[in-house]
Write a protein that holds these residues in place. Structure first.
Motif, mmCIF file in Angstrom:
data_model
loop_
_atom_site.group_PDB
_atom_site.id
_atom_site.type_symbol
_atom_site.label_atom_id
_atom_site.label_comp_id
_atom_site.label_asym_id
_atom_site.label_seq_id
_atom_site.Cartn_x
_atom_site.Cartn_y
_atom_site.Cartn_z
ATOM 1 N N LYS A 49 -22.584 7.278 -3.671
ATOM 2 C CA LYS A 49 -22.385 7.140 -2.227
ATOM 3 C C LYS A 49 -21.779 5.788 -1.886
ATOM 4 N N LYS A 50 -22.270 4.737 -2.547
ATOM 5 C CA LYS A 50 -21.759 3.399 -2.263
ATOM 6 C C LYS A 50 -20.324 3.244 -2.759
ATOM 7 N N ILE A 51 -20.030 3.837 -3.910
ATOM 8 C CA ILE A 51 -18.667 3.777 -4.442
ATOM 9 C C ILE A 51 -17.690 4.417 -3.463
ATOM 10 N N ILE A 52 -18.049 5.614 -2.962
ATOM 11 C CA ILE A 52 -17.168 6.316 -2.026
ATOM 12 C C ILE A 52 -17.003 5.518 -0.737
ATOM 13 N N GLY A 53 -18.132 5.053 -0.179
ATOM 14 C CA GLY A 53 -18.075 4.315 1.079
ATOM 15 C C GLY A 53 -17.278 3.033 0.971
ATOM 16 N N SER A 54 -17.525 2.273 -0.086
ATOM 17 C CA SER A 54 -16.815 1.004 -0.259
ATOM 18 C C SER A 54 -15.334 1.231 -0.520
ATOM 19 N N SER A 55 -15.014 2.273 -1.276
ATOM 20 C CA SER A 55 -13.607 2.578 -1.551
ATOM 21 C C SER A 55 -12.869 2.924 -0.266
ATOM 22 N N ILE A 56 -13.519 3.711 0.595
ATOM 23 C CA ILE A 56 -12.898 4.079 1.874
ATOM 24 C C ILE A 56 -12.673 2.838 2.726
ATOM 25 N N ASN A 57 -13.655 1.939 2.759
ATOM 26 C CA ASN A 57 -13.518 0.714 3.550
ATOM 27 C C ASN A 57 -12.375 -0.159 3.043
ATOM 28 N N ILE A 58 -12.257 -0.251 1.718
ATOM 29 C CA ILE A 58 -11.172 -1.048 1.134
ATOM 30 C C ILE A 58 -9.819 -0.471 1.535
ATOM 31 N N ILE A 59 -9.702 0.840 1.457
ATOM 32 C CA ILE A 59 -8.427 1.496 1.770
ATOM 33 C C ILE A 59 -8.081 1.340 3.250
ATOM 34 N N LEU A 60 -9.069 1.559 4.122
ATOM 35 C CA LEU A 60 -8.810 1.477 5.556
ATOM 36 C C LEU A 60 -8.459 0.062 5.997
ATOM 37 N N SER A 61 -8.987 -0.930 5.298
ATOM 38 C CA SER A 61 -8.760 -2.319 5.695
ATOM 39 C C SER A 61 -7.524 -2.937 5.056
ATOM 40 N N ASN A 62 -6.891 -2.229 4.147
ATOM 41 C CA ASN A 62 -5.745 -2.794 3.426
ATOM 42 C C ASN A 62 -4.511 -1.917 3.653
ATOM 43 N N LYS A 63 -3.662 -2.346 4.573
ATOM 44 C CA LYS A 63 -2.474 -1.559 4.910
ATOM 45 C C LYS A 63 -1.497 -1.470 3.744
ATOM 46 N N GLN A 64 -1.536 -2.464 2.864
ATOM 47 C CA GLN A 64 -0.628 -2.439 1.719
ATOM 48 C C GLN A 64 -0.923 -1.259 0.797
ATOM 49 N N LEU A 65 -2.190 -0.854 0.732
ATOM 50 C CA LEU A 65 -2.522 0.315 -0.076
ATOM 51 C C LEU A 65 -1.916 1.574 0.529
ATOM 52 N N TRP A 66 -1.917 1.665 1.857
ATOM 53 C CA TRP A 66 -1.295 2.825 2.497
ATOM 54 C C TRP A 66 0.205 2.850 2.235
ATOM 55 N N VAL A 67 0.795 1.672 2.211
ATOM 56 C CA VAL A 67 2.230 1.600 1.909
ATOM 57 C C VAL A 67 2.503 2.135 0.512
ATOM 58 N N ILE A 68 1.692 1.705 -0.462
ATOM 59 C CA ILE A 68 1.938 2.151 -1.837
ATOM 60 C C ILE A 68 1.628 3.636 -1.991
ATOM 61 N N PHE A 69 0.696 4.156 -1.197
ATOM 62 C CA PHE A 69 0.443 5.600 -1.218
ATOM 63 C C PHE A 69 1.679 6.365 -0.741
ATOM 64 N N ILE A 70 2.287 5.883 0.333
ATOM 65 C CA ILE A 70 3.488 6.544 0.866
ATOM 66 C C ILE A 70 4.642 6.437 -0.127
ATOM 67 N N VAL A 71 4.774 5.260 -0.735
ATOM 68 C CA VAL A 71 5.794 5.089 -1.778
ATOM 69 C C VAL A 71 5.563 6.100 -2.897
ATOM 70 N N GLY A 72 4.308 6.254 -3.292
ATOM 71 C CA GLY A 72 3.975 7.182 -4.370
ATOM 72 C C GLY A 72 4.323 8.621 -4.036
ATOM 73 N N ILE A 73 4.075 9.022 -2.787
ATOM 74 C CA ILE A 73 4.418 10.384 -2.366
ATOM 75 C C ILE A 73 5.929 10.608 -2.473
ATOM 76 N N CYS A 74 6.695 9.637 -1.984
ATOM 77 C CA CYS A 74 8.160 9.767 -2.022
ATOM 78 C C CYS A 74 8.692 9.798 -3.452
ATOM 79 N N ILE A 75 8.143 8.936 -4.307
ATOM 80 C CA ILE A 75 8.636 8.888 -5.684
ATOM 81 C C ILE A 75 8.188 10.121 -6.465
#
Length: 400
Positions: A198-224
């Protein structure tokens, strides 16, 4: 005998890539040899990537909660099941079954192996992933020609070699991968307290939501991933069809472009001394997008070959550039889960790409068919690789 973590990672990477590429060299042709069209081959790949999409997060949590070693070994066992079933059956439903185990293998290994080496090695992240990319492509150099030669003798032979490699990886991983007890984690020599699922999932979600650069790399990954769909699945019929030679010609081509991919990994090492990771990632996207579009435009063997080889330099650059970028921005404790999420999200692009290019190429049934559907697919995929560059131009400060 103790082996340094990064050296063991390179050994496993070499054998693992050899294991996959010796069959991958002729995979689409192997499926067509079973009596299926190119669209059916694409559909099997869609099954694989949808399965990866669904399984990545749960398997990433397994690695973070129960240990990287367990996840890695289970991954190789799943690959063994995949290879045996895929080799022996001509039934489409059983091939789908095999693809699900292939997806499990990919998911269990994807974040776990990277997380293990980052957490247990004193080498820099840049050096680890740039070197591992070069190691992969050296393996590709050896298995490209070998896979084609063996397949030209008997299509099953590459799969037999792959199974032997998989068995060796299982033994190697069990004996030599070391980590502390599964209820704890190692973070560059520091023991960290046990984390609940539970803590792993919650902390991972918080890290992702707070780091816009991760969202950028996710979008890059989808395109590539979208961009990789057609060149991955169509390169075998593209080159064998254009050359009008036998299957062996693709083995030579695969061997040569493995060298070009290795050059891409080497360039990442050099460029990382002078440019930041975002700039290097942009370079790799330009190499992918521009040269794949050009390779799609041409329809003669040698112009297509030359432009595709340059594209392969970009293919060698991108994985290392991407891994450096994302591993610098996530915490060790949740690395496997976030890397698995990244892998899962990017599969969306691959699934869409395979679906779109599969529809475009539905009339391509044998090597004598018109190359036009493949040309269109490659140009669309080339453009897709260029789209996310705009997102990377406006970068934020790095987050560790």
């Amino acid at each position: 005998m103790k082996i340094q973590a990064h050296r063991l990672f390179y050994i496993i990477t070499f054998i693992q890539f050899f294991m996959m590429e010796i069959t991958g060299t002729t995979l689409i042709l192997f499926i067509m040899n079973k009596g299926f069209s190119l669209q059916y081959a694409n559909n099997l790949l869609i099954v694989l990537f949808i399965s990866i999409l669904l399984l990545e997060i749960p398997t990433g949590i397994i690695a973070d909660r129960f240990g990287r070693k367990l996840s890695i070994v289970l991954g190789f066992i799943c690959y063994l099941i995949y290879a045996v079933v895929f080799m022996l059956t001509d039934e489409f439903l059983l091939l789908i079954f095999a693809q699900i185990f292939g997806a499990l293998a990919t998911c269990l290994q994807s974040g776990a192996l990277e997380s293990w080496v980052v957490d247990h090695s004193d080498e820099s992240i840049e050096n680890i992933f740039a070197t591992s990319s070069s190691v992969m492509y050296i393996a590709g150099f050896f298995c490209g020609l070998l896979g084609a030669v063996l397949a030209s003798i008997y299509f099953v032979l590459p799969w037999m070699i792959s199974i032997i490699c998989c068995l060796s990886l299982i033994v190697l991983s069990i004996i030599y991968i070391k980590e502390n007890h599964h209820s704890k984690f190692i973070k560059r020599g520091e023991v960290v307290e046990e984390k609940s699922v539970k803590k792993i999932i919650g902390s991972s979600i918080n890290i992702i939501l707070s780091n816009k650069q991760l969202w950028v790399i996710f979008i890059v990954g989808i395109c590539i991933s979208f961009s990789n769909s057609a060149p991955n699945s169509f390169q075998q019929p593209r080159f064998v069809g254009l050359s009008e030679h036998g299957l062996w010609i693709f083995g030579i081509i695969k061997t040569v472009y493995s060298l070009f991919m290795s050059l891409g990994g080497y360039l990442i090492k050099k460029l990382s001394k002078y440019y930041d990771d975002t700039t290097i990632l942009i370079f790799s996207l330009l190499m992918l997008g521009v040269w794949l579009t050009i390779a799609g435009w041409f329809n003669d063997f040698y112009p297509v070959l030359v432009s595709f080889l340059i594209y392969e330099i970009g293919r060698g650059m991108y994985p290392a550039a991407r891994k450096i970028y994302i591993n610098k921005r996530i915490a060790s404790d949740y690395r496997a889960t976030i890397l698995s999420l990244d892998s899962a999200i990017t599969q969306i692009g691959m699934c869409i790409g395979l679906l779109v290019t599969g529809i475009i190429s539905k009339n391509y049934t044998d090597l004598t068919s018109s190359q036009f559907p493949i040309q269109v697919s490659w140009m669309i995929c080339g453009i897709a690789a260029l789209l996310p560059i705009a997102l990377l131009i406006k970068k934020e400060p790095q987050r560790q």
